[in-house]
Design a protein around this motif. Structure first.
Motif, short mmCIF file in Angstrom:
data_model
loop_
_atom_site.label_atom_id
_atom_site.label_comp_id
_atom_site.label_asym_id
_atom_site.label_seq_id
_atom_site.Cartn_x
_atom_site.Cartn_y
_atom_site.Cartn_z
N TYR A 296 42.59 34.29 32.87
CA TYR A 296 41.37 33.30 33.63
C TYR A 296 40.20 32.80 32.81
O TYR A 296 39.78 33.89 31.78
CB TYR A 296 40.86 33.74 35.12
CG TYR A 296 42.38 34.45 35.15
CD1 TYR A 296 43.07 33.18 36.26
CD2 TYR A 296 43.11 35.08 35.34
CE1 TYR A 296 44.84 33.24 36.79
CE2 TYR A 296 44.68 35.77 35.91
CZ TYR A 296 45.63 33.90 36.92
OH TYR A 296 46.48 34.28 37.60
N ASP A 297 38.78 32.06 33.40
CA ASP A 297 37.56 32.43 32.59
C ASP A 297 37.22 33.89 33.39
O ASP A 297 36.33 34.10 34.30
CB ASP A 297 36.91 31.12 33.32
CG ASP A 297 35.49 30.68 33.02
OD1 ASP A 297 35.15 31.32 31.99
OD2 ASP A 297 34.93 30.27 33.75
N GLY A 298 36.87 34.32 32.16
CA GLY A 298 35.90 35.35 32.54
C GLY A 298 36.26 36.53 32.83
O GLY A 298 35.93 38.37 32.78
N GLU A 325 38.54 38.69 27.05
CA GLU A 325 37.77 38.47 28.12
C GLU A 325 36.43 39.61 28.52
O GLU A 325 37.33 40.88 28.55
CB GLU A 325 38.17 37.88 29.74
CG GLU A 325 38.61 36.33 29.57
CD GLU A 325 38.05 35.27 29.21
OE1 GLU A 325 36.75 35.23 29.12
OE2 GLU A 325 38.34 34.20 28.87
#
Length: 408
Positions: A296-298, A325
């Motif tokens: 996922y983002d991050g 990430e």
């Protein structure tokens, strides 16, 4: 509750408080660095005749002590703390112990440094390394940082130790038979020479970065496992000692405290420590091997089936060896638990310049939104949610994960 932002007291200042205390309660976070630090402080208190109590807790909240002092180790909580931010808690504890007039064990301090994600001599640990070298207790050599080499019948074999080590993640981690097959072509003797150790280290270094799932961070993360400092006792390398302490802090904290306090551990304690370490390491690697991993983002999330004690180790392995990430999460949806690990703080593998993400605060915030419990430090955290079958709301660990992703 958010983490306190007060400055860490100078060694002399905290030593002065402890020297005047009629009783000291030490509460350490559940990691090898804090456990080593608590052990150093406890030994110093014992040497000065000050009564103390030491325990491990994932989210320490120092209790009031009548006519005494409470010290949080590994997190900045309460009026007296050794938080482990900026430098490992074990290096600060080493300095405090010296200020108390004790002779702290430099090998314990160095093991804490490695458990914190650093290397001996760095992050304020130069004094401990100098003391260990002057006493002839450590010597750097080629090879792999394991607590045992399998040279005796009453300890895990080299292949079993390699499979259980959480200082590396390879194709044979968690599988002693696969590790034995990988080692077989090397033909390592029971007492390997420097060339044998170099070939062993090369195998692990290559395999840690060669897998399809390996991240760029893996190359720097595996460095903690290579060119170890050999030591005299209670385990064969400082890095191996660190791995044992980190496992015990979660898997068997009572045994961990006993080991950290023991200046000369007896065979039964050493055996119990190795058994818990081996069990913990194998379980962590096997949980990761069976995980469903999503990016996922991050953050990267590994959905696993693992015990509460193993989840933080899985999160760290994902962070160090799998995640591109800055945050890695190990999630057990069935148990309603998650653990998270972040880069940053100047010591996480491969991300020395990264801004620290205060996961402890993020986990507390996310847990509060779904009626769960959150805890942690700037670099690690956890959330527990007890699902209510009679409640149709989203008060579950999946909602907590979504809230955590928002918080970070």
């Amino acid at each position: 509750m958010t983490e306190a932002t007060s400055a860490t007291p100078a060694p002399d200042a905290l030593a002065g408080v402890l020297a005047d205390a009629p009783f000291v309660r030490l509460v350490a976070t559940d990691d090898g660095d804090a456990l080593a630090a608590a052990g150093l402080l406890a030994r110093a208190l014992r040497a000065t005749g000050t009564p103390f109590q030491a325990r491990v807790d994932p989210g320490p909240v120092p209790d009031d002590v009548d006519d005494g002092v409470a010290v949080a180790v590994g997190v900045d909580r309460g009026p007296h703390a050794i938080p482990g931010t900026g430098r490992p808690a074990s290096t600060a504890a080493f300095a405090v112990a010296r200020a108390l007039g004790a002779e702290p064990d430099p090998v314990v301090a160095l093991a804490g440094v490695v458990a914190a994600g650093s290397i001996p001599g760095a992050d304020g640990s130069g004094d401990a390394l100098d003391a260990a070298e002057r006493a002839g207790r450590v010597e750097r050599r080629p090879g792999v940082a394991l607590p045992v080499s399998g040279a005796t019948e009453d300890s895990p074999s080299r292949a079993e130790a390699l499979a259980a080590s959480t200082l590396a993640s390879t194709r044979y981690s968690g599988d002693p038979e696969a590790a034995r097959d990988a080692l077989a072509p090397l033909g390592l003797p029971a007492d390997p020479d420097a060339d044998d150790r170099r070939r062993f280290a090369s195998l692990v270094a290559v395999d840690a970065v060669d897998g399809d799932d390996a991240s760029e961070r893996a190359a720097s993360a595996v460095e903690r496992a290579l060119r170890p400092y050999a030591t005299d006792d209670p385990f064969e390398t400082v890095g191996g000692y660190a791995d044992v302490l980190d496992a015990l802090a979660r898997e068997a904290p009572g045994t961990g405290v006993a080991l950290a306090l023991a200046s000369d551990p007896d065979p039964s304690l050493r055996s119990a420590a190795l058994d818990a370490w081996r069990r913990h390491g194998l379980a962590a690697h096997r949980a990761l091997d069976a995980a469903t991993v999503g990016r996922y983002d991050g953050c990267v999330v590994a959905r696993v089936d693992a015990s509460l004690a193993v989840l933080p180790t899985v999160a760290r392995l994902v962070r160090d060896f799998r995640s591109p990430e800055p945050v890695a999460v190990a999630l057990d949806e069935g148990a309603g638990r998650l653990a998270a690990a972040a880069t940053g703080g100047g010591r996480a593998a491969g991300d020395a310049a990264a801004e620290p993400i205060s996961l402890g605060d993020a986990c507390r915030t996310a847990a509060g939104e779904v009626g769960g419990d959150g805890w942690g430090t700037p670099a690690r955290g956890g959330i527990a949610v007890e699902p209510d079958a009679s409640d149709a709301s989203d008060a579950d660990i999946t909602a907590a994960l979504a809230a955590l992703r928002e918080a970070i």
